[in-house]
Motif scaffolding. Sequence first.
Motif, PDB file in Angstrom:
ATOM      1  N   ILE A   1     -14.322  21.222 -41.867  1.00  0.00           N
ATOM      2  CA  ILE A   1     -13.701  21.806 -43.053  1.00  0.00           C
ATOM      3  C   ILE A   1     -12.763  20.821 -43.742  1.00  0.00           C
ATOM      4  N   MET A   2     -11.887  20.175 -42.971  1.00  0.00           N
ATOM      5  CA  MET A   2     -10.826  19.359 -43.553  1.00  0.00           C
ATOM      6  C   MET A   2     -11.270  17.937 -43.907  1.00  0.00           C
ATOM      7  N   GLN A   3     -12.087  17.334 -43.053  1.00  0.00           N
ATOM      8  CA  GLN A   3     -12.471  15.932 -43.263  1.00  0.00           C
ATOM      9  C   GLN A   3     -13.860  15.793 -43.883  1.00  0.00           C
ATOM     10  N   ASP A   4     -14.825  16.513 -43.333  1.00  0.00           N
ATOM     11  CA  ASP A   4     -16.204  16.364 -43.814  1.00  0.00           C
ATOM     12  C   ASP A   4     -16.461  17.171 -45.080  1.00  0.00           C
ATOM     13  N   GLU A   5     -15.599  18.150 -45.346  1.00  0.00           N
ATOM     14  CA  GLU A   5     -15.680  18.961 -46.557  1.00  0.00           C
ATOM     15  C   GLU A   5     -17.078  19.546 -46.770  1.00  0.00           C
ATOM     16  N   VAL A   6     -17.585  20.203 -45.728  1.00  0.00           N
ATOM     17  CA  VAL A   6     -18.920  20.783 -45.809  1.00  0.00           C
ATOM     18  C   VAL A   6     -18.916  22.033 -46.678  1.00  0.00           C
ATOM     19  N   ASP A   7     -20.101  22.401 -47.146  1.00  0.00           N
ATOM     20  CA  ASP A   7     -20.252  23.588 -47.996  1.00  0.00           C
ATOM     21  C   ASP A   7     -20.421  24.865 -47.175  1.00  0.00           C
ATOM     22  N   LEU A   8     -20.936  24.739 -45.967  1.00  0.00           N
ATOM     23  CA  LEU A   8     -21.161  25.887 -45.102  1.00  0.00           C
ATOM     24  C   LEU A   8     -21.289  25.395 -43.676  1.00  0.00           C
ATOM     25  N   ILE A   9     -21.226  26.327 -42.725  1.00  0.00           N
ATOM     26  CA  ILE A   9     -21.271  25.959 -41.306  1.00  0.00           C
ATOM     27  C   ILE A   9     -22.306  26.821 -40.591  1.00  0.00           C
ATOM     28  N   VAL A  10     -23.111  26.171 -39.747  1.00  0.00           N
ATOM     29  CA  VAL A  10     -24.065  26.850 -38.877  1.00  0.00           C
ATOM     30  C   VAL A  10     -23.718  26.468 -37.452  1.00  0.00           C
ATOM     31  N   GLY A  11     -23.702  27.426 -36.537  1.00  0.00           N
ATOM     32  CA  GLY A  11     -23.469  27.037 -35.155  1.00  0.00           C
ATOM     33  C   GLY A  11     -22.547  27.945 -34.394  1.00  0.00           C
ATOM     34  N   GLY A  12     -22.125  27.390 -33.286  1.00  0.00           N
ATOM     35  CA  GLY A  12     -21.479  28.192 -32.283  1.00  0.00           C
ATOM     36  C   GLY A  12     -22.580  28.708 -31.381  1.00  0.00           C
ATOM     37  N   SER A  13     -22.983  27.900 -30.394  1.00  0.00           N
ATOM     38  CA  SER A  13     -24.080  28.299 -29.504  1.00  0.00           C
ATOM     39  C   SER A  13     -23.690  29.466 -28.618  1.00  0.00           C
ATOM     40  N   THR A  14     -22.411  29.527 -28.249  1.00  0.00           N
ATOM     41  CA  THR A  14     -21.925  30.578 -27.362  1.00  0.00           C
ATOM     42  C   THR A  14     -20.925  31.464 -28.103  1.00  0.00           C
ATOM     43  N   THR A  15     -20.718  32.647 -27.542  1.00  0.00           N
ATOM     44  CA  THR A  15     -19.736  33.553 -28.136  1.00  0.00           C
ATOM     45  C   THR A  15     -18.340  32.931 -28.095  1.00  0.00           C
TER      46      THR A  15
ATOM     47  N   MET B   1     -16.191  32.346 -31.458  1.00  0.00           N
ATOM     48  CA  MET B   1     -14.933  33.041 -31.713  1.00  0.00           C
ATOM     49  C   MET B   1     -13.763  32.068 -31.878  1.00  0.00           C
ATOM     50  N   ALA B   2     -13.894  30.859 -31.307  1.00  0.00           N
ATOM     51  CA  ALA B   2     -12.880  29.827 -31.523  1.00  0.00           C
ATOM     52  C   ALA B   2     -12.968  29.253 -32.937  1.00  0.00           C
ATOM     53  N   MET B   3     -14.141  29.365 -33.558  1.00  0.00           N
ATOM     54  CA  MET B   3     -14.360  28.818 -34.888  1.00  0.00           C
ATOM     55  C   MET B   3     -14.085  29.824 -36.004  1.00  0.00           C
ATOM     56  N   VAL B   4     -14.256  31.097 -35.699  1.00  0.00           N
ATOM     57  CA  VAL B   4     -14.181  32.143 -36.719  1.00  0.00           C
ATOM     58  C   VAL B   4     -12.885  32.129 -37.531  1.00  0.00           C
ATOM     59  N   PRO B   5     -11.692  32.068 -36.913  1.00  0.00           N
ATOM     60  CA  PRO B   5     -10.465  32.144 -37.722  1.00  0.00           C
ATOM     61  C   PRO B   5     -10.370  31.060 -38.787  1.00  0.00           C
ATOM     62  N   GLN B   6     -10.815  29.853 -38.461  1.00  0.00           N
ATOM     63  CA  GLN B   6     -10.719  28.765 -39.433  1.00  0.00           C
ATOM     64  C   GLN B   6     -11.725  28.934 -40.563  1.00  0.00           C
ATOM     65  N   ALA B   7     -12.941  29.417 -40.232  1.00  0.00           N
ATOM     66  CA  ALA B   7     -13.929  29.676 -41.277  1.00  0.00           C
ATOM     67  C   ALA B   7     -13.437  30.776 -42.209  1.00  0.00           C
ATOM     68  N   GLN B   8     -12.853  31.802 -41.636  1.00  0.00           N
ATOM     69  CA  GLN B   8     -12.320  32.892 -42.442  1.00  0.00           C
ATOM     70  C   GLN B   8     -11.180  32.407 -43.343  1.00  0.00           C
ATOM     71  N   SER B   9     -10.270  31.626 -42.767  1.00  0.00           N
ATOM     72  CA  SER B   9      -9.124  31.145 -43.523  1.00  0.00           C
ATOM     73  C   SER B   9      -9.544  30.226 -44.665  1.00  0.00           C
TER      74      SER B   9
END
Length: 384
Positions: free
Chosen positions: A94-108, A112-120
């Motif tokens: 999000i901060m450095q690569d400035e991607v347009d969207l994110i796919v992934g999180g192989s495990t729950t 769930m560790a990624m969700v708060p930052q994607a939401q924010s």
Amino acid sequence: MKRILTRRLPAALACAVGVLAGSVRAEPAPIKIGAVVSATGPASFLGDPEQKTLQLYVDKLNAEGGVLGRKLALTLYDDASDANKANAFVRRLIMQDEVDLIVGGSTTGSTMAMVPQAQSAKIPFVSLAAASVIVEPVKPWVFKMPHSDRMAAAKVLEDMKKNGLTRMALLSDTGGFGKSGRTETLKLAQSMGVEVVDDQQYGERDTDMTPQLTRIKSSSAQAVFVFGTGQAPAIIARNYRQLAMKLPLYTSHGQASMEFVRLSGEAAEGIRMPSPALQVARSLPADDPQREVSVNYAEAFEGRYKVEVSTFGGYAHDGLLMVADAIRRAGGADRAKLRQALEDTKGFVGVSGIYTMTPEDHMGLDISAFRMVEVRKGAFQALP
């Protein structure tokens, strides 16, 4: 003559520079896709086929001209099955690569560790993990591709009841997927009239589940249901065989992979589980809407990597192609428009099911997306 050439040289250079600049301007900016998967570590048999699939289909889409004439640029990180690393990598995306969207999180856990930052950051995030908690309650910017643990539990309990099995033992892992699956199974068992006579747990990295199985063997259970992911369920299958247990053994959709069959060896024989159509694609009737897309994916993946296709790679296939479809409908990669297009997805035919998202449902599948399968002679066979 030399003076003339000298005077004309700047003009020629200017012309050449103008042509080059025009060429650069004519190439539209790529659509930046970020991904975090567990390509190594205990969850590698989830993340490795996901990584391979994302690379395969980004290459395929780019070879076909990209999406809306824009190439896809994939930035992929391996969290090594560590939720803390997933958290760090999604921040980098999000901060450095400035991607347009994110796919992934192989495990729950990683998801769930990624969700708060994607939401924010208000960036569309398509998870490849399964637990219901990922999208329940609905999180505006978060979607997921795998069938839910609740659906898997319902499919297994339905098959037990169909075969006259009303007392079961539950053996679940202590990770996010196992915990959520255990909760859903216990709730559904009560409502579906199946008694859980023994409720055991194990650690995701445990290497021997003989103590739990020995206790289950002495219980009144008529069947055993293993709810977990990673390599541990294969160890359970081998322990099960070593203890000469004769009870029917069921697993969740987390084992719908030939890698599980290989890891389990002969102990996989007779194990039942819910699975997407992908694992039995070639045996589907010609008019099944999932047959063509599933067979095409299997042939493309196996042709490139020389290994069997995986359910987990299938989730990455569906996630990436659904994103591509949403980009087309959104007219680009504007985050808010892309999020809305994902939520508006209707009747998208994937290898994992036919997806219809709504504002209340960011998974888009129901129990009909599952087929009940059994391992027979080292392969998956669909059950009637």
